[in-house]
Design a protein around this motif. Structure first.
Motif, PDB file in Angstrom:
ATOM      1  N   GLU A 294       0.831  -1.200   0.000  1.00  0.00           N
ATOM      2  CA  GLU A 294       0.000   0.000   0.000  1.00  0.00           C
ATOM      3  C   GLU A 294       0.865   1.248   0.000  1.00  0.00           C
ATOM      4  O   GLU A 294       0.588   2.212  -0.710  1.00  0.00           O
ATOM      5  CB  GLU A 294      -0.911  -0.007   1.214  1.00  0.00           C
ATOM      6  CG  GLU A 294      -1.902  -1.158   1.107  1.00  0.00           C
ATOM      7  CD  GLU A 294      -3.084  -0.979   2.017  1.00  0.00           C
ATOM      8  OE1 GLU A 294      -2.880  -0.569   3.181  1.00  0.00           O
ATOM      9  OE2 GLU A 294      -4.209  -1.262   1.581  1.00  0.00           O
ATOM     10  N   GLU A 295       1.925   1.194   0.780  1.00  0.00           N
ATOM     11  CA  GLU A 295       2.835   2.335   0.815  1.00  0.00           C
ATOM     12  C   GLU A 295       3.476   2.532  -0.555  1.00  0.00           C
ATOM     13  O   GLU A 295       3.653   3.654  -1.020  1.00  0.00           O
ATOM     14  CB  GLU A 295       3.908   2.084   1.878  1.00  0.00           C
ATOM     15  CG  GLU A 295       4.492   3.351   2.445  1.00  0.00           C
ATOM     16  CD  GLU A 295       5.667   3.044   3.371  1.00  0.00           C
ATOM     17  OE1 GLU A 295       5.654   1.945   3.977  1.00  0.00           O
ATOM     18  OE2 GLU A 295       6.580   3.869   3.452  1.00  0.00           O
ATOM     19  N   LEU A 296       3.834   1.417  -1.185  1.00  0.00           N
ATOM     20  CA  LEU A 296       4.394   1.472  -2.539  1.00  0.00           C
ATOM     21  C   LEU A 296       3.454   2.228  -3.477  1.00  0.00           C
ATOM     22  O   LEU A 296       3.877   3.135  -4.206  1.00  0.00           O
ATOM     23  CB  LEU A 296       4.533   0.051  -3.083  1.00  0.00           C
ATOM     24  CG  LEU A 296       5.876  -0.513  -3.514  1.00  0.00           C
ATOM     25  CD1 LEU A 296       5.676  -1.852  -4.176  1.00  0.00           C
ATOM     26  CD2 LEU A 296       6.625   0.426  -4.413  1.00  0.00           C
ATOM     27  N   GLY A 297       2.196   1.856  -3.426  1.00  0.00           N
ATOM     28  CA  GLY A 297       1.201   2.475  -4.299  1.00  0.00           C
ATOM     29  C   GLY A 297       1.048   3.954  -4.001  1.00  0.00           C
ATOM     30  O   GLY A 297       1.033   4.785  -4.908  1.00  0.00           O
ATOM     31  N   ARG A 298       0.945   4.249  -2.728  1.00  0.00           N
ATOM     32  CA  ARG A 298       0.761   5.651  -2.338  1.00  0.00           C
ATOM     33  C   ARG A 298       1.947   6.489  -2.803  1.00  0.00           C
ATOM     34  O   ARG A 298       1.792   7.554  -3.396  1.00  0.00           O
ATOM     35  CB  ARG A 298       0.621   5.765  -0.826  1.00  0.00           C
ATOM     36  CG  ARG A 298      -0.437   6.751  -0.364  1.00  0.00           C
ATOM     37  CD  ARG A 298      -0.094   7.333   0.979  1.00  0.00           C
ATOM     38  NE  ARG A 298       1.160   8.046   0.955  1.00  0.00           N
ATOM     39  CZ  ARG A 298       2.326   7.582   1.391  1.00  0.00           C
ATOM     40  NH1 ARG A 298       2.413   6.373   1.915  1.00  0.00           N
ATOM     41  NH2 ARG A 298       3.407   8.312   1.297  1.00  0.00           N
ATOM     42  N   ALA A 299       3.151   5.972  -2.521  1.00  0.00           N
ATOM     43  CA  ALA A 299       4.361   6.708  -2.900  1.00  0.00           C
ATOM     44  C   ALA A 299       4.446   6.873  -4.408  1.00  0.00           C
ATOM     45  O   ALA A 299       4.856   7.929  -4.910  1.00  0.00           O
ATOM     46  CB  ALA A 299       5.590   5.975  -2.379  1.00  0.00           C
ATOM     47  N   ALA A 300       4.034   5.857  -5.129  1.00  0.00           N
ATOM     48  CA  ALA A 300       4.069   5.936  -6.594  1.00  0.00           C
ATOM     49  C   ALA A 300       3.115   7.025  -7.086  1.00  0.00           C
ATOM     50  O   ALA A 300       3.471   7.837  -7.945  1.00  0.00           O
ATOM     51  CB  ALA A 300       3.699   4.585  -7.205  1.00  0.00           C
ATOM     52  N   GLY A 301       1.919   7.039  -6.521  1.00  0.00           N
ATOM     53  CA  GLY A 301       0.950   8.067  -6.886  1.00  0.00           C
ATOM     54  C   GLY A 301       1.498   9.453  -6.594  1.00  0.00           C
ATOM     55  O   GLY A 301       1.444  10.365  -7.418  1.00  0.00           O
ATOM     56  N   GLU A 302       2.048   9.580  -5.413  1.00  0.00           N
ATOM     57  CA  GLU A 302       2.607  10.848  -4.975  1.00  0.00           C
ATOM     58  C   GLU A 302       3.679  11.331  -5.941  1.00  0.00           C
ATOM     59  O   GLU A 302       3.682  12.472  -6.383  1.00  0.00           O
ATOM     60  CB  GLU A 302       3.230  10.601  -3.597  1.00  0.00           C
ATOM     61  CG  GLU A 302       3.413  11.803  -2.731  1.00  0.00           C
ATOM     62  CD  GLU A 302       3.968  11.349  -1.377  1.00  0.00           C
ATOM     63  OE1 GLU A 302       3.322  10.490  -0.729  1.00  0.00           O
ATOM     64  OE2 GLU A 302       5.060  11.816  -0.997  1.00  0.00           O
ATOM     65  N   GLN A 303       4.601  10.435  -6.269  1.00  0.00           N
ATOM     66  CA  GLN A 303       5.718  10.823  -7.125  1.00  0.00           C
ATOM     67  C   GLN A 303       5.288  11.184  -8.530  1.00  0.00           C
ATOM     68  O   GLN A 303       5.796  12.132  -9.122  1.00  0.00           O
ATOM     69  CB  GLN A 303       6.768   9.701  -7.186  1.00  0.00           C
ATOM     70  CG  GLN A 303       7.708   9.712  -5.998  1.00  0.00           C
ATOM     71  CD  GLN A 303       8.317  11.083  -5.757  1.00  0.00           C
ATOM     72  OE1 GLN A 303       8.877  11.692  -6.657  1.00  0.00           O
ATOM     73  NE2 GLN A 303       8.186  11.590  -4.530  1.00  0.00           N
ATOM     74  N   ILE A 304       4.342  10.421  -9.086  1.00  0.00           N
ATOM     75  CA  ILE A 304       3.982  10.721 -10.476  1.00  0.00           C
ATOM     76  C   ILE A 304       3.267  12.076 -10.548  1.00  0.00           C
ATOM     77  O   ILE A 304       3.520  12.862 -11.469  1.00  0.00           O
ATOM     78  CB  ILE A 304       3.168   9.583 -11.134  1.00  0.00           C
ATOM     79  CG1 ILE A 304       3.054   9.810 -12.649  1.00  0.00           C
ATOM     80  CG2 ILE A 304       1.786   9.432 -10.540  1.00  0.00           C
ATOM     81  CD1 ILE A 304       4.369   9.756 -13.370  1.00  0.00           C
ATOM     82  N   LEU A 305       2.460  12.378  -9.543  1.00  0.00           N
ATOM     83  CA  LEU A 305       1.809  13.695  -9.563  1.00  0.00           C
ATOM     84  C   LEU A 305       2.837  14.811  -9.404  1.00  0.00           C
ATOM     85  O   LEU A 305       2.748  15.850 -10.047  1.00  0.00           O
ATOM     86  CB  LEU A 305       0.737  13.792  -8.482  1.00  0.00           C
ATOM     87  CG  LEU A 305      -0.487  12.885  -8.680  1.00  0.00           C
ATOM     88  CD1 LEU A 305      -1.648  13.362  -7.838  1.00  0.00           C
ATOM     89  CD2 LEU A 305      -0.899  12.819 -10.145  1.00  0.00           C
ATOM     90  N   ARG A 306       3.803  14.577  -8.563  1.00  0.00           N
ATOM     91  CA  ARG A 306       4.890  15.545  -8.416  1.00  0.00           C
ATOM     92  C   ARG A 306       5.565  15.817  -9.743  1.00  0.00           C
ATOM     93  O   ARG A 306       5.824  16.959 -10.107  1.00  0.00           O
ATOM     94  CB  ARG A 306       5.952  14.950  -7.498  1.00  0.00           C
ATOM     95  CG  ARG A 306       5.955  15.477  -6.106  1.00  0.00           C
ATOM     96  CD  ARG A 306       7.317  15.126  -5.493  1.00  0.00           C
ATOM     97  NE  ARG A 306       7.962  16.309  -4.980  1.00  0.00           N
ATOM     98  CZ  ARG A 306       7.673  16.823  -3.794  1.00  0.00           C
ATOM     99  NH1 ARG A 306       6.753  16.267  -3.039  1.00  0.00           N
ATOM    100  NH2 ARG A 306       8.299  17.910  -3.378  1.00  0.00           N
ATOM    101  N   ARG A 307       5.904  14.764 -10.432  1.00  0.00           N
ATOM    102  CA  ARG A 307       6.614  14.930 -11.711  1.00  0.00           C
ATOM    103  C   ARG A 307       5.731  15.598 -12.750  1.00  0.00           C
ATOM    104  O   ARG A 307       6.211  16.341 -13.600  1.00  0.00           O
ATOM    105  CB  ARG A 307       7.085  13.577 -12.257  1.00  0.00           C
ATOM    106  CG  ARG A 307       8.224  12.964 -11.473  1.00  0.00           C
ATOM    107  CD  ARG A 307       9.105  12.083 -12.329  1.00  0.00           C
ATOM    108  NE  ARG A 307      10.104  12.855 -13.049  1.00  0.00           N
ATOM    109  CZ  ARG A 307      11.107  13.496 -12.481  1.00  0.00           C
ATOM    110  NH1 ARG A 307      11.270  13.479 -11.181  1.00  0.00           N
ATOM    111  NH2 ARG A 307      11.952  14.169 -13.223  1.00  0.00           N
ATOM    112  N   ILE A 308       4.450  15.285 -12.704  1.00  0.00           N
ATOM    113  CA  ILE A 308       3.539  15.909 -13.663  1.00  0.00           C
ATOM    114  C   ILE A 308       3.447  17.401 -13.383  1.00  0.00           C
ATOM    115  O   ILE A 308       3.492  18.221 -14.294  1.00  0.00           O
ATOM    116  CB  ILE A 308       2.138  15.269 -13.581  1.00  0.00           C
ATOM    117  CG1 ILE A 308       2.178  13.856 -14.175  1.00  0.00           C
ATOM    118  CG2 ILE A 308       1.105  16.114 -14.310  1.00  0.00           C
ATOM    119  CD1 ILE A 308       0.929  13.044 -13.917  1.00  0.00           C
TER     120      ILE A 308
END
Lengths: 332, 332
Positions: A294-308
DNA sequence: GTGAAAGCGCTAACAC
DNA sequence: GTGTTAGCGCTTTCAC
């Protein structure tokens, strides 16, 4: 017929600009004008057209996720977690399933990056970084998930693979095991590579049998563990490490059928999928490595929005750690 | 900078119309012109912008799927199957997770139907058809999946719920059970309703105990079965029917912990999730109802594309049947 | 066999 | 505080 922003403007007696600004709160609009606009919107049942909007703004408010196997609980939970984060931030999630097939991954990345999504989350099945890299338009926001590459060109969110494997081998050695076998996932994946190299190092460090026959690879899909197990049992292993959740459940079932009991007849350590019910059933017979999906997923979501939202930030790498559940701890 | 169709046209020395037609094979273009165009495309690395295209044509080539619980193996497998069908037909899949929450479903349907997708697959958690119906723009392609409503306004793909439950109760009665309890899913769902009504009828027809205390409802999410089981065991059931896969695995584990063995101390019938590994482990201790999830997904994909491409076709209803695996058949 | 140009619905710069 | 309008990149009608 479709009702457009001009219909609303006409009925409300204002300009389309005003309608747009009222809807998006993007400049000051007097209370009474707002009211007229909202009234007209309600009367006409107007909904702004998402595709016109994203065409105009260039933002799709959509993220693509390239997944190796949707029906796998590990990725299922991860998708859930990603979707949760994204939808809370006004984004949608497009899923593409590759079934660990490089051509499918290629096709999907190409399609999705061509204006369908603002960014891409990739749990890649590629063997070759260049092949992946070629598919990605310059500057396109990408975050690698669970699996990464030598070249640190893209941000990544992974789970530490070395540590839990190394630790588990040492534990087995400490309990007297001499011949520990391992079932890895697809050899081309970074995760597999890291795990196997941890295995090799630990086996050497602990003075256990170092034989290539003790290292087997499955493909992490249905029914891939049995063949590996047969080969491993033939080698008279007294311990087995299984590097993936689906293969772990298959291992448990197969051993059960053969009347071999984990924790008694053989030592078993497995990566288990988060919240899989097997955890419960075998918690007192084998060691388990539980990844923080779950943390993996959350962090992934967080990072991709950051990059966008901020494409120029430096590349970011995050390595999460798994939980290690030793079954000895449960015996009194 | 982004390369557009005009850049290609300019370099190839033709009009944008010709470029468009060459790409889409939508009118005759001479071989030599084609060649010039493709050369220019390659040279510039041009990719048509998907969002401009869908804005222009009104087709997004995207289907939304409103799912109650992504991480659930049942829906995970279904998503996989849907995605498989759609991607083979040039469509993309957008996933929205509702976690069996009506507000989330409401929000997602609203967002997705506003120009983001061409059609919607809905496994609805709504209690009220009108509430769902209100969210859907007139004429918008919708297919209900796994769960439907009295009002047959939309096409639906479901699995027969009555027959397997009725059959299982009769079987238990035939084996001498007198007090059979049942754990249903969310009471508001059509699937639950059908199953419970099958239970009531079978229990009456077979002369078994008819008591409201024998009917319990879980919410089909993690950890919802235990409370039901406690209550059922207190009622001295000699048989239990579990109406959902996740709750079924929890049941098995819970009974195991309490030292109650299915098929010996109590009769058990469960809906099990397709390919869940529990099937294997308990195949000789309990009856299993296996739903044709992959077929469900494929049929759902098929139907939604049909409706998108031909919105005026009459409403279509498909009811698939589950497989019934009796464990007696496995004993020799 | 190909080109010119309108326009999909919206946002945002510019003007007042 | 609000209006006018150009134009995002593409498809498609109409014309030749």
């Amino acid at each position: 017929m479709k009702v457009t922003i001009s219909d609303v403007a006409r009925l409300a007696g204002v300009s389309t600009a005003t309608v747009s600004h009222t809807i998006n709160s993007t400049r000051y609009v007097s209370e009474e004008t707002k009211e007229k606009v909202f009234k007209a919107i309600a009367e006409l049942g107007y909904t702004p057209d998402a595709s016109a909007r994203s065409f105009r703004t260039g933002k799709k408010k959509t993220v693509g996720f390239i997944v190796p196997d949707i029906s796998n609980k590990f990725f299922g939970t991860m998708i859930e977690s990603v979707e949760n984060y994204l939808s809370a931030h006004g984004y949608h999630l497009i899923i593409a399933n590759t079934k660990e097939n490089m051509e499918r991954e290629e096709k999907n990345i190409r399609l999705l990056s061509a204006g369908l999504v603002d960014g891409l989350l990739i749990a890649s099945t590629m063997d070759d970084f260049a092949r992946l890299d070629n598919l990605i338009p310059a500057g396109f926001p990408v975050v690698l998930v669970d699996r990464t590459f030598e070249a640190k060109k893209y941000s990544s969110i992974c789970v530490s693979n070395f540590q839990p494997i190394y630790r588990s081998i040492c534990r087995l050695a400490g309990k007297g095991a001499k011949r520990v076998g391992i079932i890895g996932g697809l050899p081309r994946l970074s995760s597999t590579e890291e795990r196997i190299s941890a295995y090799r190092q630990a086996v050497a460090d602990c003075g256990l049998a170092q034989e290539e026959a003790l290292i087997r690879y499955g493909d992490s899909m249905e029914n891939s563990a049995q063949a590996c197990l047969d080969e491993l049992l033939e080698q008279n292993c007294d311990g087995i490490v299984v590097c993936q959740g689906l293969m772990a459940s298959e291992t448990v079932i197969y051993l059960h059928k053969k009347g071999i009991q984990p924790g008694k007849d053989i030592e078993l350590v497995s990566f288990v999928d988060y919240d899989s019910n097997f955890n419960e059933l075998y918690a007192n017979q084998m060691d388990m490595i539980v990844q923080p999906v779950e943390e993996l997923g959350r962090a992934a979501g967080e990072q991709i929005l950051r990059r966008i939202e901020n494409p120029d930030e430096p590349v970011f790498e995050k390595v999460l750690t798994s939980a290690y559940r030793s079954y000895d701890a449960l015996k009194r």
